[in-house]
Design an enzyme around this catalytic site. Structure first.
Site, PDB file in Angstrom:
ATOM      1  N   GLU A  66       0.924  -1.299   0.037  1.00  0.00           N
ATOM      2  CA  GLU A  66      -0.134  -0.011   0.132  1.00  0.00           C
ATOM      3  C   GLU A  66       0.850   1.193   0.041  1.00  0.00           C
ATOM      4  O   GLU A  66       0.564   2.384  -0.623  1.00  0.00           O
ATOM      5  CB  GLU A  66      -0.930   0.116   1.168  1.00  0.00           C
TER       6      GLU A  66
ATOM      7  N   GLN B 278      -8.105  -6.487  13.758  1.00  0.00           N
ATOM      8  CA  GLN B 278      -7.388  -5.555  12.812  1.00  0.00           C
ATOM      9  C   GLN B 278      -7.833  -4.108  13.065  1.00  0.00           C
ATOM     10  O   GLN B 278      -7.839  -2.997  12.238  1.00  0.00           O
ATOM     11  CB  GLN B 278      -7.743  -5.783  11.474  1.00  0.00           C
TER      12      GLN B 278
END
Ligand code: FAD
Ligand code: TPP
Ligand code: MG
Length: 575
Positions: free
Chosen positions: A51, A114
Site C-alpha cells: 500500500e 485489525q
C-alpha cells in the site's frame, strides 16, 4: 435493476471527479469498493504489492496531471501501510484521496480484529479525514474530501466500514459538476508598486525560484532579464526553471552548486518566488529579502523576510513586469554566471568513464542516461545519492519531468512513483533512478511492473551501502556504522520477475546497457556497480577538525570533489 450501493455511488462520484485509477491492495473490508470498480469501465483498479507503493504511485500521477490521485487500503494494517506514502504526497502538496476501509461499524471501539483508528492515524498527513458511518453521508462527505484535496493541495482520507460500503445508497448521484476553479491571485496594486520601487533601486538582485514557478517560465525569464538577476532554484523547481534559462546559476543547498550558493550570499536583494527551500543556513543574513507565495502562511517560514506578498507567480509577475525599469548594471549577473560555468565544468569533469576502470562513477551513468533518454522522459530518483545525481546531471527541457521525495525525504520512493507515472502515461519513457537500499526497501513492487505491463526502466546505483548516510556520518565526524549492504544480483532478481536484467560492471558497459534497456519493449533493470564514496571528505581534514565538521558541512556545498567543503571549512576553522 440492482440497487445502487454506497460503494457504487463512491465509485460513480470518483468517476465524476475525473478519477481514472485507484491504486491499492484489496482486502475484506474493501470488497464492496473493489467490486464496484470491477463492474464499471471508467476507473481502473491498479493492483500494487504494498500500500505504501500505492500511495506513492497515486501521488506521482497527481504530481504530473495536477488532478486527483486515489489510493486505497483495507482496514487496519492495509491502510496503515499507506501512511508513509501519504505523508510524501501531503508534503509535496499533490491532491490525493486515500480510501481507508474500516472494520465493521458495529465493532468500532471494541478492540476488534485489525482495529485501528484512521481518523487519528491519518490526521497529521491530511487536510481532511472523516469516517463515513451512514449511507446519507455519501456522496457529500466524499465530495468534501475531494474538494479539500484539490483546493488545499494535499491529502484527504475517507474511512469507510466495509458494511456501510455495501448498504443501499440513499442519494442519487454526484452533486458537483463544475470544472476546477482557477483564480488569479495577485498582490494589491500598492504592494506591487512598493515591490517595483525596491527592485528598481537595487543593482544586485538574486532570484530564488521553486516549484511555485511552474507554468510561469517566460515571465520568470523576463523578470530576470529586466533585473539582470541570476536565478537560483530549489530542487523542486528544477524541472520548471533550469531549462532555456540564460540566467540559471544552478541549485543551492548542500547538494547544490557553489555558484547557486554564492549568488544568494552575495546579493543585496533576494527575491524568493514560489519556494519553500528549507535550509536556513543557506540564506543571506544581510540582504533585503522579498518573498512571494500563493500561501500567506509560507511567508517568513525559512528566513527573515522584509517584504512578503501573497500571489501566484504568473499573475504577480505579469502585474509587476510593466512597472520595472531595466537594470543597467550586469556585473552581479555576469559574476554569478561565470561562477556557474566553473561549477558546471567541475561537475562535468567528474562524470567520466574513469579511464575505463571500475568501479564506475555514478555521475557517468547519469550523464549517459541523460544523453540517451527521450526528450520527454519522466525520471524519478530515490532519496540518497540518486537525488544528488539527478539534481546535477539530468537536463530538464520543459518536456521532461523529475519526481522525488524531496520534501518528505523518504527512501524507496522512485520505483513506486515510476509505476504511477507509467500507468497514467503509457506512451512515455519512465526511468527510476534507484538506490540499492531504496530498491530493496519496496522491492516487492518490482513484481507489479510485469503484472501491470508497465515498461519502467530501473537504473540501480549499486554501491553496496546506504551511501548517503555514510557521507552524513563522515561529515558529522562519526565512524560510519550500519550502512553496509550485502546485495544479491538485482539483474537476476529482475530476470526472475520478468524484466530484462543487466549488470554494468565496467564503464564501457554503461552506454550499451542503458541504451538496450531504454529500447527494450517492456520493463528493464540495469544495475550499475558504482563507487561507494564518490563524495569523499577532503583528506586534509584531521579527525579532531572533523569532529565539528558537521556544522561547517551544513553551511557548505558539496562540490563533488570535497574542495568546496575545504574552502568553507578553512574559512571557519582557521580564522
Ligand atoms: C537527500 C535530499 C537532499 C536535498 N538537498 C537539497 C539541496 O541541496 N538543495 C535544494 O534546493 N533542495 C534539496 N532537497 C530538497 C528540499 O528538501 C526541498 O524539497 C526543496 O528545496 C523544495 O523545493 P521548492 O522550494 O521548489 O518546492 P516546495 O517545497 O514544494 O515549495 C514550493 C512553494 O511554492 C508555493 N507555490 C505553489 N504554487 C505556487 C504558485 N502558483 N505561485 C506562487 N507560489 C506557489 C508553495 O506554497 C510553496 O511554498 C533535498 C532533498 C533530499 C531528499
Ligand atoms: C524510509 C527511510 N529510512 C531511512 C532514511 C535515511 N536515509 C536517507 S538516505 C539513506 C540511504 C539510501 O541508500 P541507497 O538507497 O542505497 O542510496 P545511496 O545513498 O546508497 O545511493 C537512508 C538510510 C530515509 N530517508 N527514509
Ligand atoms: Mg546504496
Amino acid at each position: 435493476m440492482a440497487t445502487k450501493t454506497v460503494s457504487d455511488l463512491l465509485v460513480e462520484t470518483l468517476a465524476a471527479a475525473g478519477v481514472e485509477r485507484v491504486y491499492g491492495v484489496s482486502g475484506d473490508s474493501l470488497n464492496g469498493i473493489t467490486d464496484s470498480i470491477r463492474r464499471q469501465k471508467q476507473i481502473q483498479w491498479i493492483h500494487m504489492r504494498h500500500e505504501e507503493a500505492a500511495a506513492f504511485a497515486a501521488g506521482a500521477e497527481a504530481h504530473l496531471t495536477g488532478r486527483l490521485g486515489v489510493c486505497a487500503g483495507s482496514c487496519g494494517p492495509g491502510n496503515l501501510h499507506l501512511i508513509n506514502g501519504l505523508y510524501d504526497c501531503h508534503r509535496s502538496r499533490v491532491p490525493v484521496l486515500a480510501i481507508a476501509a474500516q472494520i465493521p461499524s458495529n465493532e468500532i471501539g471494541s478492540g476488534y480484529f485489525q482495529e485501528t483508528n484512521p481518523e487519528h492515524l491519518f490526521a497529521q498527513c491530511s487536510h481532511y479525514c472523516e469516517l463515513i458511518s451512514q449511507p446519507e453521508q455519501m456522496p457529500r462527505t466524499l465530495e468534501i474530501a475531494i474538494q479539500t484535496a484539490i483546493a488545499r493541495k494535499g491529502v484527504s482520507v475517507v474511512a469507510i466500514p466495509g458494511d456501510v460500503a455495501l448498504r443501499d445508497a440513499v442519494e442519487e448521484g454526484p452533486r458537483l459538476h463544475f470544472p476546477p476553479p482557477k483564480p488569479n491571485v495577485c498582490p494589491a496594486e500598492e504592494e506591487l508598486a512598493t515591490l517595483a520601487n525596491l527592485l528598481n533601486e537595487s543593482k544586485k538582485i538574486t532570484i530564488l525560484g521553486g516549484a511555485g514557478c511552474a507554468g510561469a517560465h517566460s515571465e520568470l525569464i523576463e523578470l530576470a532579464a529586466k533585473l539582470n538577476a541570476p536565478i537560483v532554484h530549489a530542487m523542486r523547481g528544477k524541472e520548471f526553471i533550469e531549462y532555456d534559462n540564460p540566467y540559471d546559476v544552478g541549485m543551492t543547498g548542500l547538494l547544490g552548486f557553489s555558484s547557486g550558493y554564492r549568488a544568494m550570499m552575495s546579493c543585496e536583494v533576494l527575491l524568493m518566488i514560489g519556494t519553500d527551500f528549507p535550509y536556513q543556513q543557506f540564506f543571506p543574513k544581510d540582504a533585503t529579502i522579498v518573498q512571494i507565495d500563493i500561501r500567506g502562511e509560507q511567508l517568513g517560514r525559512r528566513t527573515k523576510v522584509d517584504y512578503g506578498y501573497v500571489g501566484d507567480t504568473k499573475t504577480t509577475l505579469r502585474g509587476l513586469l510593466p512597472k520595472l525599469s531595466q537594470n543597467s548594471d550586469d556585473r552581479h549577473l555576469k559574476a554569478a554566471r561565470e561562477e556557474y560555468q566553473k561549477a558546471r565544468k567541475g561537475l562535468d569533469e567528474l562524470a567520466t568513464d574513469g579511464s575505463g576502470k571500475k568501479p564506475i562513477h555514478p555521475q557517468y551513468a547519469v550523464r549517459v542516461l541523460d544523453e540517451l533518454a527521450a526528450e520527454d522522459a519522466i525520471f524519478s530518483c530515490d532519496v540518497g545519492t540518486p537525488t544528488i545525481w539527478a539534481a546535477r546531471y539530468l537536463t530538464m527541457n520543459g518536456k521532461r519531468r523529475l519526481l522525488g521525495s524531496f520534501n518528505h525525504g523518504s527512501m524507496a520512493n522512485a520505483l513506486p512513483q515510476a509505476i504511477g507515472v507509467q500507468v497514467s502515461h503509457p506512451g512515455r519513457q519512465v526511468v527510476s533512478l534507484s538506490g540499492d537500499g531504496g530498491l530493496a526497501m519496496l522491492l516487492g513492487d518490482i513484481l507489479s511492473l510485469r503484472q501491470l505491463q508497465a515498461p519502467v526502466k530501473i537504473i540501480v546505483f549499486k554501491n553496496e551501502s546506504l551511501a548517503f548516510v555514510e557521507l552524513e556520518m563522515k561529515a558529522a565526524g562519526i565512524v560510519d556504522f550500519g550502512t553496509d549492504l550485502q546485495n544479491p544480483s538485482f539483474a537476476k532478481i529482475a530476470e526472475a520477475a520478468g524484466l530484462l536484467g543487466l549488470t554494468a560492471e565496467m564503464p564501457d558497459q554503461v552506454r550499451p546497457m542503458i541504451a538496450q534497456a531504454l529500447e527494450h519493449d517492456g520493463p528493464a533493470l540495469v544495475e550499475v556497480l558504482v563507487s561507494r564514496q564518490e563524495l569523499s571528505m577532503p583528506p586534509t581534514i584531521t579527525f579532531e577538525q572533523a569532529k565539528g565538521f558537521g556544522l561547517f558541512a551544513l553551511k557548505a556545498v558539496l562540490s563533488g570533489r570535497g574542495d568546496e567543503v575545504v574552502d568553507l571549512a578553512k574559512v571557519n576553522l582557521f580564522r
